[in-house]
Write an enzyme that holds these catalytic residues in place. Structure first.
Site, mmCIF file in Angstrom:
data_model
loop_
_atom_site.group_PDB
_atom_site.id
_atom_site.type_symbol
_atom_site.label_atom_id
_atom_site.label_comp_id
_atom_site.label_asym_id
_atom_site.label_seq_id
_atom_site.Cartn_x
_atom_site.Cartn_y
_atom_site.Cartn_z
ATOM 1 N N GLU A 56 0.798 -1.227 0.000
ATOM 2 C CA GLU A 56 0.000 0.000 0.000
ATOM 3 C C GLU A 56 0.833 1.281 0.000
ATOM 4 O O GLU A 56 1.826 1.389 0.707
ATOM 5 C CB GLU A 56 -0.901 0.000 1.234
ATOM 6 C CG GLU A 56 -1.939 1.102 1.244
ATOM 7 C CD GLU A 56 -3.135 0.712 2.076
ATOM 8 O OE1 GLU A 56 -4.009 -0.019 1.555
ATOM 9 O OE2 GLU A 56 -3.183 1.104 3.253
ATOM 10 N N LYS A 58 0.631 4.661 1.396
ATOM 11 C CA LYS A 58 -0.130 5.207 2.539
ATOM 12 C C LYS A 58 0.680 6.307 3.207
ATOM 13 O O LYS A 58 1.712 6.032 3.814
ATOM 14 C CB LYS A 58 -0.417 4.050 3.515
ATOM 15 C CG LYS A 58 -1.258 4.404 4.721
ATOM 16 C CD LYS A 58 -1.543 3.171 5.565
ATOM 17 C CE LYS A 58 -2.528 3.428 6.668
ATOM 18 N NZ LYS A 58 -2.791 2.235 7.503
ATOM 19 N N LYS A 118 -8.044 2.265 -3.195
ATOM 20 C CA LYS A 118 -8.469 2.070 -1.803
ATOM 21 C C LYS A 118 -9.200 3.307 -1.360
ATOM 22 O O LYS A 118 -8.599 4.338 -1.086
ATOM 23 C CB LYS A 118 -7.221 1.814 -0.967
ATOM 24 C CG LYS A 118 -7.490 1.303 0.419
ATOM 25 C CD LYS A 118 -7.409 -0.209 0.421
ATOM 26 C CE LYS A 118 -7.509 -0.824 1.778
ATOM 27 N NZ LYS A 118 -6.605 -0.306 2.750
ATOM 28 N N GLU A 167 -14.138 -6.268 2.359
ATOM 29 C CA GLU A 167 -13.489 -6.238 3.676
ATOM 30 C C GLU A 167 -14.466 -6.504 4.810
ATOM 31 O O GLU A 167 -15.540 -5.922 4.863
ATOM 32 C CB GLU A 167 -12.841 -4.868 3.858
ATOM 33 C CG GLU A 167 -12.179 -4.689 5.199
ATOM 34 C CD GLU A 167 -11.457 -3.359 5.287
ATOM 35 O OE1 GLU A 167 -10.626 -3.063 4.422
ATOM 36 O OE2 GLU A 167 -11.752 -2.615 6.233
ATOM 37 N N ASN A 188 -10.034 -7.458 8.025
ATOM 38 C CA ASN A 188 -9.232 -6.350 8.540
ATOM 39 C C ASN A 188 -9.138 -6.519 10.051
ATOM 40 O O ASN A 188 -10.155 -6.521 10.741
ATOM 41 C CB ASN A 188 -9.886 -4.994 8.180
ATOM 42 C CG ASN A 188 -8.890 -3.849 8.335
ATOM 43 O OD1 ASN A 188 -7.894 -3.973 9.056
ATOM 44 N ND2 ASN A 188 -9.141 -2.749 7.661
ATOM 45 N N GLU A 218 -5.613 -8.222 6.440
ATOM 46 C CA GLU A 218 -5.389 -6.788 6.247
ATOM 47 C C GLU A 218 -5.009 -6.105 7.560
ATOM 48 O O GLU A 218 -5.651 -6.333 8.589
ATOM 49 C CB GLU A 218 -6.662 -6.106 5.757
ATOM 50 C CG GLU A 218 -7.214 -6.567 4.435
ATOM 51 C CD GLU A 218 -8.490 -5.796 4.124
ATOM 52 O OE1 GLU A 218 -9.482 -6.419 3.739
ATOM 53 O OE2 GLU A 218 -8.500 -4.566 4.298
ATOM 54 N N SER A 219 -4.017 -5.246 7.475
ATOM 55 C CA SER A 219 -3.604 -4.333 8.554
ATOM 56 C C SER A 219 -2.800 -5.039 9.656
ATOM 57 O O SER A 219 -2.861 -6.253 9.824
ATOM 58 C CB SER A 219 -4.777 -3.624 9.224
ATOM 59 O OG SER A 219 -5.571 -2.941 8.310
HETATM 60 O O1 LIG Z 1 -5.131 2.872 8.927
HETATM 61 C C1 LIG Z 1 -6.025 3.409 9.606
HETATM 62 O O2 LIG Z 1 -5.799 4.039 10.673
HETATM 63 C C2 LIG Z 1 -7.446 3.333 9.183
HETATM 64 C C3 LIG Z 1 -8.423 3.933 9.956
HETATM 65 C C4 LIG Z 1 -9.744 3.912 9.567
HETATM 66 C C5 LIG Z 1 -10.118 3.304 8.397
HETATM 67 C C6 LIG Z 1 -9.151 2.684 7.595
HETATM 68 C C7 LIG Z 1 -7.829 2.680 7.980
HETATM 69 N N1 LIG Z 1 -6.859 2.112 7.223
HETATM 70 C C8 LIG Z 1 -7.116 1.543 5.939
HETATM 71 C C9 LIG Z 1 -6.513 0.226 5.785
HETATM 72 O O3 LIG Z 1 -7.241 -0.699 5.482
HETATM 73 C C10 LIG Z 1 -5.048 0.063 5.972
HETATM 74 O O4 LIG Z 1 -4.433 1.151 5.361
HETATM 75 C C11 LIG Z 1 -4.437 -1.192 5.391
HETATM 76 O O5 LIG Z 1 -5.121 -2.325 5.800
HETATM 77 C C12 LIG Z 1 -2.965 -1.278 5.809
HETATM 78 O O6 LIG Z 1 -2.869 -1.253 7.216
HETATM 79 P P1 LIG Z 1 -1.462 -1.125 7.943
HETATM 80 O O7 LIG Z 1 -0.560 -2.175 7.358
HETATM 81 O O8 LIG Z 1 -1.762 -1.381 9.379
HETATM 82 O O9 LIG Z 1 -0.949 0.234 7.678
#
Ligand SMILES: O=C(O)c1ccccc1NCC(=O)[C@H](O)[C@H](O)COP(=O)(O)O
Length: 271
Positions: A56, A58, A118, A167, A188, A218-219
């Protein structure tokens, strides 16, 4: 109001500006003029032996604030592709993530792999817009949509030759995603209403995902340990943002994550 509701309210306001500037008929014409969408489902299924990585772009997030400046999203995406990413995800929401459609355009021109737009999809317009800007995949967040919207938006993505990453965060949402025939289902581990991360939700939900869908974790990936754990619990793909944009060598990190073997778990309904 939850964080997700607050984000969506801003998304709707921004959408009303864009729809006034570029009416649907114009965006549809641009979408239909594009080369066909790439096969994101095939890219995520990969070779069936090792994980696929959705890497991503970001810059910022509601949970962490500023993450990385990312002056050149195209260059970052090219490094992800060189590391072996299956898909590049581009956050296009502006207020909280500091993304844009310009980022999507830049990334689209710099990589050959499928690109995920996204965003927080709440209108058909955003799907046409994603295709018009060259996206192959869109995000549909079950918690933000009614069953009728989910079915309609998924149908629209398929009609445009695209795929959707659908998701979920609860067992009920997995059921709703499966009921409309989602082919790519993400769990997620970040609760978008509270922003809490709970990696333990993945194992429980992954085994509820139907056999013919690709399961995406995810995340919350901090490093290779989390990736190995998600793979051991049935992930076929991982979506990673922060750990890549903050890391020293995103290309090497993607290469390391994508080498992790996937596991066929007894009882897991996945092929
Ligand atoms: O990342 C956030 O804080 C967030 C908050 C509210 C809604 C969506 C959010 N993020 C979007 C995502 O799905 C993440 O960017 C993606 O899964 C990657 O996550 P990470 O690896 O933890 O940065």
């Amino acid at each position: 109001m939850s964080v997700l509701d607050d984000i969506i309210s801003g998304v709707r306001e921004d959408l009303s500006v864009r729809t006034a500037e570029a009416p649907l008929a114009q965006v549809r014409a641009r979408a239909l003029d594009r080369a066909p969408a790439a096969d994101a489902l095939g890219a995520l299924r990969g070779d069936g032996r090792t994980l696929s990585v959705i890497a991503e772009v970001k810059r910022s997030s509601p949970s962490k604030g500023a993450l990385a400046a990312i002056a050149d999203p195209a260059a970052l995406a090219a490094r992800y592709e060189a590391g072996g990413a299956a898909v590049v995800s581009v956050l296009t929401e502006q207020r909280r993530f500091h993304g844009s459609l310009a980022d999507l355009d830049a990334v689209r021109t710099s990589v050959d792999i499928p690109v995920l737009r996204k965003d927080f999809t709440v209108e058909d317009y955003q799907i046409w817009e994603a295709r018009a800007h060259g996206a192959d995949l869109v995000l549909l967040i079950v918690a933000a949509l009614s069953d009728a919207q989910l079915e309609h938006f998924l149908g629209r993505t398929h009609e445009l030759g695209m795929n959707a990453l659908v998701e979920t965060h609860t067992a009920e949402e997995v059921e709703r995603a499966a009921a409309v025939g989602s082919r790519i289902i993400g769990v997620n581990v970040r609760n978008l209403k509270t922003l809490d991360i709970d990696r333990a939700v993945f194992a429980d939900l992954a085994r509820r995902i139907p056999q013919d869908a690709v399961t995406v974790a995810e995340s919350g990936v901090r490093g290779i340990g989390d990736v190995e754990e998600f793979a051991a619990q049935g992930a076929r793909a991982v979506l990673v943002g922060e750990a890549l944009v903050r890391g020293e060598d995103p290309e090497a990190a993607v290469a390391q994550f994508r080498a992790v073997p996937v596991r066929d778990l007894p009882g897991l309904q996945q092929r």
